[in-house]
Design a protein around this motif. Structure first.
Motif, PDB file in Angstrom:
ATOM      1  N   UNK A   1       0.811  -1.216   0.000  1.00  0.00           N
ATOM      2  CA  UNK A   1       0.000   0.000   0.000  1.00  0.00           C
ATOM      3  C   UNK A   1       0.846   1.268   0.000  1.00  0.00           C
ATOM      4  N   UNK A   2       2.171   1.121  -0.008  1.00  0.00           N
ATOM      5  CA  UNK A   2       3.050   2.286  -0.064  1.00  0.00           C
ATOM      6  C   UNK A   2       3.295   2.951   1.267  1.00  0.00           C
ATOM      7  N   UNK A   3       3.171   2.177   2.358  1.00  0.00           N
ATOM      8  CA  UNK A   3       3.283   2.779   3.689  1.00  0.00           C
ATOM      9  C   UNK A   3       4.689   2.738   4.268  1.00  0.00           C
ATOM     10  N   UNK A   4       5.607   2.029   3.621  1.00  0.00           N
ATOM     11  CA  UNK A   4       6.958   2.008   4.171  1.00  0.00           C
ATOM     12  C   UNK A   4       7.822   0.909   3.603  1.00  0.00           C
ATOM     13  N   UNK A   5       9.018   0.783   4.206  1.00  0.00           N
ATOM     14  CA  UNK A   5      10.036  -0.188   3.797  1.00  0.00           C
ATOM     15  C   UNK A   5       9.959  -1.392   4.727  1.00  0.00           C
ATOM     16  N   UNK A   6      10.076  -2.597   4.151  1.00  0.00           N
ATOM     17  CA  UNK A   6      10.019  -3.809   4.968  1.00  0.00           C
ATOM     18  C   UNK A   6      11.212  -4.706   4.674  1.00  0.00           C
ATOM     19  N   UNK A   7      11.514  -5.579   5.632  1.00  0.00           N
ATOM     20  CA  UNK A   7      12.378  -6.739   5.421  1.00  0.00           C
ATOM     21  C   UNK A   7      11.467  -7.945   5.509  1.00  0.00           C
ATOM     22  N   UNK A   8      11.416  -8.702   4.405  1.00  0.00           N
ATOM     23  CA  UNK A   8      10.460  -9.807   4.367  1.00  0.00           C
ATOM     24  C   UNK A   8      11.081 -11.018   3.683  1.00  0.00           C
ATOM     25  N   UNK A   9      10.620 -12.194   4.062  1.00  0.00           N
ATOM     26  CA  UNK A   9      11.103 -13.429   3.454  1.00  0.00           C
ATOM     27  C   UNK A   9      10.753 -13.480   1.975  1.00  0.00           C
ATOM     28  N   UNK A  10      11.687 -14.024   1.202  1.00  0.00           N
ATOM     29  CA  UNK A  10      11.475 -14.110  -0.240  1.00  0.00           C
ATOM     30  C   UNK A  10      10.245 -14.931  -0.592  1.00  0.00           C
ATOM     31  N   UNK A  11       9.943 -15.968   0.199  1.00  0.00           N
ATOM     32  CA  UNK A  11       8.782 -16.809  -0.125  1.00  0.00           C
ATOM     33  C   UNK A  11       7.487 -15.994  -0.143  1.00  0.00           C
ATOM     34  N   UNK A  12       7.435 -14.904   0.629  1.00  0.00           N
ATOM     35  CA  UNK A  12       6.204 -14.130   0.748  1.00  0.00           C
ATOM     36  C   UNK A  12       6.115 -12.985  -0.249  1.00  0.00           C
ATOM     37  N   UNK A  13       7.253 -12.509  -0.757  1.00  0.00           N
ATOM     38  CA  UNK A  13       7.221 -11.325  -1.623  1.00  0.00           C
ATOM     39  C   UNK A  13       7.724 -11.596  -3.035  1.00  0.00           C
ATOM     40  N   UNK A  14       8.156 -12.823  -3.333  1.00  0.00           N
ATOM     41  CA  UNK A  14       8.752 -13.108  -4.644  1.00  0.00           C
ATOM     42  C   UNK A  14       7.822 -12.737  -5.792  1.00  0.00           C
TER      43      UNK A  14
END
Length: 304
Positions: free
Chosen positions: A217-230
């Motif tokens: 939604x454009x609310x910020x920067x995240x660190x996330x697992x590749x399986x969830x954002x690939x």
């Protein structure tokens, strides 16, 4: 009490009567009955813990006897993280159950699975930092962590050129596994000095899906697992940042309960999981969808 009656296929009064008989036989109270609530006494907690172990021993005996007739049977208890468990472990269990109909499976999804007592599970799917090195782990699949944000966020706030720039950005934290989630640790791809950045999150949640959706939604920067954002990286809905820097990997492993890990059902399920994740289903197949989009620009964002 009503739930226990349903599981035992008896009436609620029958469960109440059995409980009273057990308390009478032991000459102790197992439940505190205050108002409309039922709470285990210390003695009740002790009895429940030992009873679970006894039930586990019975399952182990059943599994041992089953192995002599070349069948896989018994109750398989699996614990997994919320999002990953819903997306990948639950479907794997469905497929495994169709292959081994004599196995019953109980799946528990939790944002802090390592806090669940070890007499409640045979296999635990774990992602990220391992705090208890005494547990036996079986590698399932690679999983890197990705720093990313939506294009509309980067248009408004600029693209960080160095990990230190993140202090001036809106960062979103995922609170899981009792990790220090506000300390983001970066290692340079080539020779250089590692950078540890203490963020002050504008948003945080214990649910990875919520954190990902906030980033989308454009609310910020995240660190996330590749399986969830690939898939979102491939589609351009999220853009990887600081690709010359590396975050700690969060490989996917199965932790094996030392008491139950040698059962045939656990071994077969582990083999089934490895096969279902080789190659990892979240990565594009060979000759797939091409390179991920790269953030344009290298300007250093000024603190607001």
């Amino acid at each position: 009490m009503a739930d226990a009656a349903r599981k035992l296929d008896v009436t609620p009064p029958a469960v109440t009567q059995r409980l009273k008989q057990l308390e009478s036989r032991l000459s102790i109270r197992l439940l505190d009955r205050s108002g409309r609530r039922l709470v285990l006494t210390d003695e009740g907690e002790l009895l429940a813990a030992h009873a679970r172990r006894i039930c586990g021993d019975i399952d182990d005996l059943a599994d041992l006897l089953s192995s002599r007739r070349s069948t896989v049977a018994g109750d398989l208890r699996v614990i997994a993280p919320l999002g990953f468990g819903q997306r990948y472990i639950a479907p794997a269990i469905a497929g495994f159950r169709s292959m081994y109909p004599e196995v019953t499976v109980s799946l528990t999804l939790s944002d802090r699975p390592t806090r669940i007592a070890d007499d409640m599970w045979e296999l635990m799917i774990h992602i990220g930092e391992m705090r208890d090195s005494s547990l036996v782990s079986k590698y399932l699949a690679p999983n890197r962590r990705v720093l990313c944000a939506a294009p509309q966020y980067l248009t408004r706030h600029g693209v960080p050129a160095h990990p230190d720039d993140l202090r001036a950005h809106d960062c979103i934290a995922l609170r899981e596994n009792d990790e220090d989630v506000t300390m983001w640790r970066f290692t340079p791809g080539e020779r250089g000095t590692a950078a540890n950045v203490r963020i002050e999150p504008v948003l945080s949640s214990n649910d990875g899906g919520t954190v990902r959706d906030w980033a989308l939604a454009g609310l910020g920067v995240i660190v996330r697992s590749e399986w969830d954002v690939a898939e979102h990286l491939r589609a351009g809905a999220l853009v990887p940042l600081l690709e010359d820097w590396k975050l700690p990997d969060a490989d996917i492993v199965a932790l094996v309960n030392s008491r139950h890990g040698r059962s045939a059902r656990a071994t077969r399920f582990l083999d089934y999981l490895r096969e279902s994740m080789s190659p990892p289903p979240w990565l594009p197949s060979a000759g797939g969808e091409g390179k991920r989009p790269r953030a344009e620009g290298t300007q250093r964002t000024a603190a607001r």
